[in-house]
Scaffold this motif. Sequence first.
Motif, PDB file in Angstrom:
ATOM      1  N   LEU A   4       0.706  -1.251   0.051  1.00 33.02           N
ATOM      2  CA  LEU A   4      -0.118   0.030   0.085  1.00 33.02           C
ATOM      3  C   LEU A   4       0.906   1.057  -0.063  1.00 33.02           C
ATOM      4  O   LEU A   4       1.755   1.273   0.768  1.00 33.02           O
ATOM      5  CB  LEU A   4      -0.881   0.196   1.122  1.00 33.02           C
ATOM      6  CG  LEU A   4      -1.842  -1.137   1.540  1.00 33.02           C
ATOM      7  CD1 LEU A   4      -2.621  -0.885   2.518  1.00 33.02           C
ATOM      8  CD2 LEU A   4      -2.946  -1.077   0.065  1.00 33.02           C
ATOM      9  N   THR A   6      -0.865   4.235   0.809  1.00 32.80           N
ATOM     10  CA  THR A   6      -1.548   4.731   1.988  1.00 32.80           C
ATOM     11  C   THR A   6      -2.950   4.153   2.108  1.00 32.80           C
ATOM     12  O   THR A   6      -3.565   3.218   1.464  1.00 32.80           O
ATOM     13  CB  THR A   6      -1.594   6.229   1.628  1.00 32.80           C
ATOM     14  OG1 THR A   6      -2.201   6.917   3.033  1.00 32.80           O
ATOM     15  CG2 THR A   6      -2.816   6.558   0.494  1.00 32.80           C
ATOM     16  N   GLN A   7      -3.344   4.424   3.473  1.00 34.12           N
ATOM     17  CA  GLN A   7      -4.605   4.079   3.751  1.00 34.12           C
ATOM     18  C   GLN A   7      -5.177   4.952   4.723  1.00 34.12           C
ATOM     19  O   GLN A   7      -4.512   5.607   5.464  1.00 34.12           O
ATOM     20  CB  GLN A   7      -4.818   2.641   4.139  1.00 34.12           C
ATOM     21  CG  GLN A   7      -4.107   2.320   5.497  1.00 34.12           C
ATOM     22  CD  GLN A   7      -4.233   0.820   5.994  1.00 34.12           C
ATOM     23  OE1 GLN A   7      -4.818  -0.091   5.281  1.00 34.12           O
ATOM     24  NE2 GLN A   7      -3.894   0.553   7.254  1.00 34.12           N
ATOM     25  N   TYR A  45     -10.285   3.804   2.998  1.00 32.97           N
ATOM     26  CA  TYR A  45      -9.841   3.510   1.668  1.00 32.97           C
ATOM     27  C   TYR A  45      -8.493   2.993   1.913  1.00 32.97           C
ATOM     28  O   TYR A  45      -7.495   3.069   2.711  1.00 32.97           O
ATOM     29  CB  TYR A  45      -9.746   5.039   0.884  1.00 32.97           C
ATOM     30  CG  TYR A  45      -8.811   6.060   1.757  1.00 32.97           C
ATOM     31  CD1 TYR A  45      -7.274   6.137   1.399  1.00 32.97           C
ATOM     32  CD2 TYR A  45      -9.175   6.777   2.976  1.00 32.97           C
ATOM     33  CE1 TYR A  45      -6.507   7.024   1.880  1.00 32.97           C
ATOM     34  CE2 TYR A  45      -8.268   7.753   3.488  1.00 32.97           C
ATOM     35  CZ  TYR A  45      -7.055   7.906   2.890  1.00 32.97           C
ATOM     36  OH  TYR A  45      -6.257   8.594   3.509  1.00 32.97           O
ATOM     37  N   GLN A  46      -7.953   2.354   0.705  1.00 37.34           N
ATOM     38  CA  GLN A  46      -6.556   1.940   0.621  1.00 37.34           C
ATOM     39  C   GLN A  46      -6.072   2.496  -0.696  1.00 37.34           C
ATOM     40  O   GLN A  46      -6.775   1.824  -1.953  1.00 37.34           O
ATOM     41  CB  GLN A  46      -6.555   0.330   1.012  1.00 37.34           C
ATOM     42  CG  GLN A  46      -6.895   0.054   2.437  1.00 37.34           C
ATOM     43  CD  GLN A  46      -6.909  -1.373   2.457  1.00 37.34           C
ATOM     44  OE1 GLN A  46      -7.605  -2.392   1.885  1.00 37.34           O
ATOM     45  NE2 GLN A  46      -6.007  -2.015   3.424  1.00 37.34           N
ATOM     46  N   LYS A  47      -5.005   2.476  -0.991  1.00 37.33           N
ATOM     47  CA  LYS A  47      -4.467   2.806  -2.175  1.00 37.33           C
ATOM     48  C   LYS A  47      -3.172   2.103  -2.560  1.00 37.33           C
ATOM     49  O   LYS A  47      -2.103   2.261  -1.757  1.00 37.33           O
ATOM     50  CB  LYS A  47      -3.923   4.479  -2.477  1.00 37.33           C
ATOM     51  CG  LYS A  47      -5.188   5.471  -2.221  1.00 37.33           C
ATOM     52  CD  LYS A  47      -4.598   6.698  -2.475  1.00 37.33           C
ATOM     53  CE  LYS A  47      -5.890   7.620  -2.220  1.00 37.33           C
ATOM     54  NZ  LYS A  47      -5.695   9.181  -2.267  1.00 37.33           N
ATOM     55  N   ASN A  81      -9.679  -6.750  -1.232  1.00 35.83           N
ATOM     56  CA  ASN A  81      -8.284  -7.290  -1.477  1.00 35.83           C
ATOM     57  C   ASN A  81      -8.047  -7.671  -2.861  1.00 35.83           C
ATOM     58  O   ASN A  81      -7.057  -7.513  -3.731  1.00 35.83           O
ATOM     59  CB  ASN A  81      -7.979  -8.420  -0.510  1.00 35.83           C
ATOM     60  CG  ASN A  81      -7.602  -7.899   0.753  1.00 35.83           C
ATOM     61  OD1 ASN A  81      -7.348  -6.868   1.012  1.00 35.83           O
ATOM     62  ND2 ASN A  81      -7.263  -8.849   1.972  1.00 35.83           N
ATOM     63  N   LEU A  84      -7.718  -4.709  -4.858  1.00 34.13           N
ATOM     64  CA  LEU A  84      -6.124  -3.962  -4.529  1.00 34.13           C
ATOM     65  C   LEU A  84      -5.179  -4.852  -5.184  1.00 34.13           C
ATOM     66  O   LEU A  84      -4.267  -4.342  -5.676  1.00 34.13           O
ATOM     67  CB  LEU A  84      -5.915  -3.883  -3.066  1.00 34.13           C
ATOM     68  CG  LEU A  84      -6.638  -3.097  -2.103  1.00 34.13           C
ATOM     69  CD1 LEU A  84      -6.587  -3.279  -0.599  1.00 34.13           C
ATOM     70  CD2 LEU A  84      -5.903  -1.658  -2.396  1.00 34.13           C
ATOM     71  N   SER A  89      -7.353   1.440  -6.422  1.00 36.71           N
ATOM     72  CA  SER A  89      -7.679   2.122  -5.311  1.00 36.71           C
ATOM     73  C   SER A  89      -9.030   1.643  -4.670  1.00 36.71           C
ATOM     74  O   SER A  89      -9.836   1.487  -5.699  1.00 36.71           O
ATOM     75  CB  SER A  89      -7.327   3.543  -5.107  1.00 36.71           C
ATOM     76  OG  SER A  89      -5.953   3.743  -5.166  1.00 36.71           O
TER      77      SER A  89
END
Length: 338
Positions: A4, A6-7, A45-47, A81, A84, A89
């Motif tokens: 990741l 960022t999250q 959120y997850q990027k 997942n 991702l 994102s």
Amino acid sequence: MITLETQGSFAIGGTTVTHDGEFSMQRFLEPEGQTAYGDHAYVFYQKPVNARKFPIIFQHGGAQSKRTWETTPDGRDGFQNIFLRKGYSVYLIDQPRIGEAGLSTEAADAQNPYAQNPLYADKTLFMLCRLGVFPELFPNVQVANDAETLNQFQRSWTPYTGKLDDNLCAKVLAQLFDKVGESILATHSMGGSIGWRTPFHTKNVKAIVAFEPGGTPFVFPENELPEPIPTTYAPVAAQAEEVPLEKFKKLTQMPIILYYGDNIASKQTNVIGPDKWRSEMAMAQKFVEAVNKHGGKAELVHLPDIGIYGNTHFLMSDLNNEVIADLMSDWLEKQNLA
């Protein structure tokens, strides 16, 4: 492994209501002079590193939460997942007045059967979601047949803490699109109704992928409302609602795809789940036709028609959810959105 960049999480949208009177230190638990916050969405959120251009925003269905898209009831990766890993994102929301966005400025409607505790609905939800006819699973169903999986499934439901309002939820979801920028919208079940309304308030919806939309009204242009599609049990029949043509035509500005699973009846039956989703899928086809009639690009995929069998109402967490995710990602590539 997923790496990741960022999250994080945040609230978006919402309203406040201030109670009359004057706040007192001696009566600090009383409402006088205090402000209530509510009606926002909660976003996690997850990027990933080197993310694709367009994020995916995931809108859950009725009496659910962002858990819909997380780990499956039998412990495998969910769409969070999976996508991702595909380089997207992901933004998972709890819509206003439910889950981690449970603060509301309006009390829950007593007529909503999913706005109460204890929630006596295990047999109802088992059958409405087309796992089978309680307690037996359908023979070909894409669900692990063990007690713990079914336990996890039943513990995924989330009661409403405030009045259900698709238009409010759509406006808040549109605020998220305006914050994030151009993105893809994935919806499930009653979240589909929120999804249809979101482009009324933002230009940043690049595509809509709807997994078994239904349970609240499909939208149609004024004076183009289709005939009802009756069911054996009237409360589960598909619903339709008119909106101004100017608003409806906003749905013609992005590609739309709807996916429906297996064990949906071909004619009216007294088996509640297959009958409900027969009505919903038939109304969905009329919705697709209305979008295309006005210049849009919508399609409906009934998975058994393309050789994919056994899917329940929760396609994103069925045993073959990787196959379903590949269908979605392949479609996004065809739309030049990947």
